[in-house]
Design an enzyme around this catalytic site. Structure first.
Site, mmCIF file in Angstrom:
data_model
loop_
_atom_site.group_PDB
_atom_site.id
_atom_site.type_symbol
_atom_site.label_atom_id
_atom_site.label_comp_id
_atom_site.label_asym_id
_atom_site.label_seq_id
_atom_site.Cartn_x
_atom_site.Cartn_y
_atom_site.Cartn_z
ATOM 1 N N LEU A 180 0.800 -1.083 0.079
ATOM 2 C CA LEU A 180 -0.045 -0.159 0.061
ATOM 3 C C LEU A 180 0.879 1.232 -0.009
ATOM 4 C CD1 LEU A 180 -2.739 -0.675 2.656
ATOM 5 C CD2 LEU A 180 -2.979 -0.702 0.270
ATOM 6 N N ASP A 181 0.614 2.269 -0.908
ATOM 7 C CA ASP A 181 1.423 3.393 -0.655
ATOM 8 C C ASP A 181 1.244 4.141 0.564
ATOM 9 O OD1 ASP A 181 2.084 2.913 -3.365
ATOM 10 O OD2 ASP A 181 0.321 4.307 -4.214
ATOM 11 N N ARG A 182 2.192 4.885 0.763
ATOM 12 C CA ARG A 182 2.101 5.664 2.185
ATOM 13 C C ARG A 182 0.884 6.329 2.351
ATOM 14 N NH1 ARG A 182 3.275 10.875 3.920
ATOM 15 N NH2 ARG A 182 4.179 11.342 1.765
#
Length: 455
Positions: A180-182
């Protein structure tokens, strides 16, 4: 399985292992730690980490050889000022082969360069990392808040999911399974042992796990089931930039369904069938409905007026000058430069490289401008030395706190399902209007009542 000694480590033990903060006896004034020695603290609505010393080590890269140590750091690393690097070398915080040297020392082949840096981690959301489920066989299902990266990376270390799980929740070792992206929130699958992690990673590669997301996009998204199968490639690793490219991209497919709209934005349900980096964000940009607060793919300064719709690239400088450009009527808008695809005619390698190079340059310039603006805001505080916003240990200015909009993008990993199991999180506040509508479009996992969680 309950949290037991097999998977857990006390917070104190976690804090003392590895290259973490200095022991309490080594912590001094200058904003490094409170009297209890805790790593985390909350202030002004953000979770923060007390600054600490951390050692970076790297063998000399080929392009460093023959250059002075000061030249390497002042040109290759841009997160600190040249004045800082000069002072750090003088103080012995930057060494060659474990020895204190001068700034004019020349880097040789195979030299080990170390930097004892006083790390200031960016703050993140105070929303807690929620444990959704822990299974007997060692799967941990986590609801990740936006703003927190999964792994330590860049300026983030303790403010990352893996470190929070180990330091705050006491797990000995964790193995994140999906990415998951930040800035993306939602469901994260984490293995508590390598076997579970490998098994589920294999299932993800084989596309036997169904992923479901919700997002908030700009514009009135089309009704019905929309499928985007445009191939995606990484254009610039360091900038995290990905684009649709029919010639060099990897196969990618995402299904979308409109849930509701308010006239300006739409809430959209997403089913990515493949797992390319930024896949949902890139496909939505290509369709002309980027995530509304996405700083990367909904950015006119980088992408130009077309905003990447249909794969259009921003106009290159050479197309804004010259005889052809000057002869155009002022009222005629410039045509966007198209990416190299079979649809618009295959371009030769030189043309292709020029097109991507210009986009990357625009992105790099925009990021530099953001960093410079942040630095100037931090240094524009009080003229009082006691309230200068400078760290008394490393003399670096405090970074400006992120705004609420900078802590997240409107993309949420809502539900993951496999044969006989499924886990989901709550719909986020920015998409509450769609909470009752997701059920009519969501993927139905094949029931397997004999086993709730089957690997």
């Amino acid at each position: 399985m309950s949290h037991g000694s097999k998977h857990r480590l006390t917070g104190a033990g976690a804090a003392e292992s590895g290259e973490g903060p200095a022991p309490k006896s080594a912590r001094t004034e200058g904003g490094r730690a409170d009297a209890s020695g805790d790593i985390y603290y909350e202030e002004d609505g953000l979770q923060r980490v007390h600054p600490y010393f951390h050692k970076y080590a790297s063998h000399a890269k080929g392009r460093w050889v023959g250059r002075t140590l000061f030249d390497v750091f002042s040109r290759e690393f841009r997160d600190r000022s040249t004045e800082y690097y000069e002072a750090a070398i003088g103080k012995g915080l930057i060494e060659i082969n474990g020895k204190r040297v001068s700034k004019d020392s020349v880097v040789q082949n195979n030299d080990l360069i170390t930097h004892h840096i006083h790390r200031h981690e960016p703050p993140v959301s105070t929303q807690p990392l929620r444990i959704v489920k822990e299974t007997e066989d060692g799967l941990l299902v986590v609801d990740k808040p936006a703003s927190i990266p999964v792994h330590p990376s860049g300026r983030y270390n303790y403010n990352s999911v893996t470190q929070i799980l180990e330091v705050k929740h006491g797990y000995k070792k964790v193995f994140p399974i999906n990415r998951l992206d930040r800035l993306t929130s939602g469901l994260l699958l984490v293995g508590l042992n390598a076997d579970v992690a490998r098994s589920l990673e294999r299932n993800l590669r084989e596309h036997s796990i169904q992923k479901e997301y919700v997002c908030k996009v700009a514009g009135d998204f089309p009704r019905g089931r929309i499928v985007c199968d445009e191939p995606i490639r990484v254009v610039a690793h360091k900038l995290g930039l990905n684009c649709v490219d029919r010639e060099q991209g990897k196969p990618s497919l995402t299904e979308f369904e409109w849930l509701c709209a308010d006239g300006e934005h739409s809430i959209v349900y997403c089913r990515p069938k493949t797992g390319r980096t930024h896949q949902i964000r890139v496909h939505l940009q290509f369709l002309g409905y980027p995530i509304a607060n996405d700083p990367l793919y909904h950015n006119i300064e980088v992408w130009g007026q077309q905003m990447g719709k249909g794969g259009a690239l921003p106009e290159a400088p050479e197309q804004q000058s010259g005889e052809d450009a000057s002869e155009k009527p002022a009222s005629t808008p410039a045509e966007p430069v198209q990416r190299p695809t079979k649809m618009v005619g295959k371009l030769d390698d030189d043309q292709c490289n020029r097109a991507w190079k210009h986009l990357v340059a625009r992105m790099a310039e925009w990021k530099d401008q953001q960093n410079q603006a942040e630095h100037e805001r931090c240094c524009a505080g009080s003229s009082s030395e006691a309230d200068s916003g400078m760290c008394s240990v490393c003399a670096c200015p405090d970074m400006a706190d992120p705004t609420a909009d900078e802590l997240c993008i409107w993309l949420h990993a809502w539900r993951y399902s496999g044969r006989g199991w499924s886990y989901e999180t709550q719909i986020p506040a920015w998409a509450q209007g769609a909470a009752d509508l997701v059920d009519r479009v969501k993927y139905r996992a094949e029931p397997e009542p004999s086993d709730q969680h089957a690997l």
